[in-house]
Design an enzyme around this catalytic site. Structure first.
Site, PDB file in Angstrom:
ATOM      1  N   HIS A 285       0.707  -1.406   0.196  1.00 16.19           N
ATOM      2  CA  HIS A 285       0.018  -0.129   0.153  1.00 16.19           C
ATOM      3  C   HIS A 285       0.673   1.441   0.094  1.00 16.19           C
ATOM      4  O   HIS A 285       0.183   1.830  -0.322  1.00 16.19           O
ATOM      5  CB  HIS A 285      -0.665   0.011   0.846  1.00 16.19           C
ATOM      6  CG  HIS A 285      -2.060   0.819   1.506  1.00 16.19           C
ATOM      7  ND1 HIS A 285      -2.013   1.811   0.180  1.00 16.19           N
ATOM      8  CD2 HIS A 285      -3.224   0.524   1.516  1.00 16.19           C
ATOM      9  CE1 HIS A 285      -3.576   2.061   0.274  1.00 16.19           C
ATOM     10  NE2 HIS A 285      -4.419   1.197   0.806  1.00 16.19           N
TER      11      HIS A 285
ATOM     12  N   ASP B  12      -2.095   2.228  -4.690  1.00 19.22           N
ATOM     13  CA  ASP B  12      -3.143   2.740  -3.478  1.00 19.22           C
ATOM     14  C   ASP B  12      -4.078   1.779  -3.592  1.00 19.22           C
ATOM     15  O   ASP B  12      -4.398   0.606  -5.180  1.00 19.22           O
ATOM     16  CB  ASP B  12      -3.666   4.504  -4.737  1.00 19.22           C
ATOM     17  CG  ASP B  12      -2.589   4.737  -4.033  1.00 19.22           C
ATOM     18  OD1 ASP B  12      -2.237   4.835  -3.314  1.00 19.22           O
ATOM     19  OD2 ASP B  12      -2.435   5.959  -4.667  1.00 19.22           O
TER      20      ASP B  12
END
Length: 508
Positions: free
Chosen positions: A479, A483
């Site tokens: 992450h 995204d």
């Protein structure tokens, strides 16, 4: 004539090194590429080989001295000057006792070195010796087996003769290009075999009390407050090297020295005697230890998140059923599901390139190619062979390479180069019956796709309940770089390409 031995190139950001160990002394005979000394930098340990055969003349840089790049370390006398060296006191004795000299009998010593392990592998563990000191060996006969964090490597004999000395015992850790053993070859081999066990005694007598540790190791131990007794030396004659101190720090040697009590409290909970008698304790292989460490490092260093979806495999199964016979007849390989998933992932990676990228410090490195890792379970543990430039390969080429590398992985025959450089990974837990899982990243990659079992389930299609072959898909991603929108988009594109394979042809 005399040849100079100089400090080799240490790396673009390294300007100096410390002379850690001299393996030879003035007057010693040396062969081409035989290791003369070991240098330590702030990053790596560098061994300096002999550029020529001859006799070591003068050592200019003694142990403990700091030298710059291209600095003079020593000189070597070549050719006839070697025999004239006054330091070789054994020379006159050759005429009186030819049976004790392998050279006088036409024999010579051949070093057995650690083979090339791969660009990112710096050390290995000696797991098994197939020969003992004094055993006769044939050229290319397997002497021992090394374990790295990825594969097992067999070391063949470079020459025929007698195994005279073993320098790295089973269980010891050796660096790339380190010396493992010595073989006496030629006519002098038989004469040496009887006395070959005598030199082996000093190698077991490693007390370390009379051995000077590497200067960088002493400095690091002083800074960390570690007693030398708490560090196990892996250098020559038990010499403590910088890497040994770093390993001791990482394993909590400082805390263990200061407060020994917690170390005793660390073991697992007590086990009843009747249960303990039925237990079996087996030491983890180096490969298994590395798998455990890398998986934990991935969880600690990356912000791993997993997103899920499901795919209707009806179209892929129909297409495979329709063309599998013709495909196998033409290409000589079966048409499986992996080529469809590989193509679908390549298609999705073009739209969401950050899933195919990696983080390097504060930079994001985007890859304009796809080297696909395909996780494979083996008796030794999980390995990930890499299919290079898979974005430029056909279905048949992908199926052939996956099949070949899968077989070699199970046989333990994969080379280091075949498991390096992957940019994205596919893991198929479905072959073992897994219905759903959250795969762990393979650093430094930023994405891994988990495939699972195909199972018939009732689905609503056009307002009607129908039975369809469904598979859950899982994408684990970092992450920090990917995204949620990008991850979901990637998984949706994979789903769309599999549910309608014609989209792959149309690049939709």
């Amino acid at each position: 004539m005399s040849t100079e031995v100089r400090v080799p190139t240490l790396g673009e950001s390294v300007t100096e090194a410390t002379v850690a160990t001299w393996f030879k002394q003035p007057g010693d005979a040396v062969a081409v590429d035989e290791m003369l000394c070991e240098l330590e930098t702030d990053k790596v340990t560098v061994e300096v080989p002999s550029p020529v055969a001859g006799t070591l003349g003068e050592i200019v840089a003694a142990e403990g001295e700091t030298v710059g790049v291209d600095a003079l370390l020593a000189t070597i006398s070549e050719g006839g000057e070697a025999s004239a060296s006054p330091a070789k006191k054994e020379a006159p004795a050759k005429a009186e006792a030819p049976a004790e000299s392998g050279a006088a009998s036409g024999g010579e010593s051949v070093d057995v070195m650690v083979p090339t392990l791969g660009e990112s592998v710096t050390e290995a563990t000696v797991s098994t010796w197939f020969k003992k000191v004094g055993d006769a060996v044939a050229q290319d006969e397997m002497l021992c087996e090394l374990e790295t964090d990825k594969v097992s490597v067999e070391v063949p004999a470079p020459a025929s003769g007698v195994l005279a000395e073993i320098l790295a015992e089973e269980g010891s850790t050796v660096e790339a290009s380190a010396k493992l053993a010595v073989i006496s070859s030629g006519e002098g081999a038989a004469a040496k075999s009887g006395a070959s066990e005598a030199p082996a005694a000093p190698s077991t007598k490693v007390g370390g009390k009379d051995v000077e540790n590497a200067p960088s190791a002493n400095k690091l131990m002083a800074e960390a407050g570690i007693d030398a007794a708490a560090v196990t030396g892996t250098g020559r004659d038990g010499r403590i090297m910088k890497e040994d101190v770093q390993k001791a720090i990482a394993s909590g040697a400082t805390a263990a020295k200061a407060t020994p009590a917690p170390a005793a409290a660390a073991p697992r909970a007590p086990v009843p005697a009747d249960d303990a008698a039925r237990e079996e304790r087996v030491k983890m292989t180096r490969l298994r230890q590395t798998i455990a460490r890398r998986l934990k490092d991935a969880q600690n260093n990356a912000a791993i998140l997993t997103t899920y979806n499901e795919v209707d495999m009806t179209e892929v199964m129909a297409l495979r059923s329709q063309y599998k016979d013709e495909f196998e007849k033409k290409h000589g390989v079966r048409l499986g599901f992996m080529s469809f998933f590989t193509k679908a992932c390549v298609h999705a990676l073009r739209e969401v390139p950050e899933v195919n990228a990696e983080i390097d410090g504060t930079d994001i490195v985007y890859k304009n190619f796809v080297h696909m890792g395909v996780a494979a379970g083996t008796p030794q543990g999980l390995v990930v062979p890499v299919i290079r430039d898979v974005d430029q390969k056909s279905f048949a080429e992908i199926e052939k390479e996956i099949g070949e590398k899968g077989r070699r992985a199970r046989d333990g025959k994969l080379s280091m180069a075949e498991m390096q450089g992957g940019t994205f990974t596919i893991s198929n837990g479905g072959v073992y019956g897994s219905l759903m899982s959250s795969p762990i990243l393979n650093p430094p990659q930023s994405g891994i796709l988990g495939m699972h079992k195909i199972q018939d389930r009732p689905m609503v299609v056009n307002g009607e309940i129908v039975i369809r072959p469904m598979m859950y898909l899982a994408l684990s991603y970092d992450h920090r770089i990917v995204d949620g929108k990008g991850a979901v988009t990637f998984l949706v594109r994979v789903k769309e390409a599999l549910e309608d394979p014609r989209r792959l042809l149309m690049d939709l």
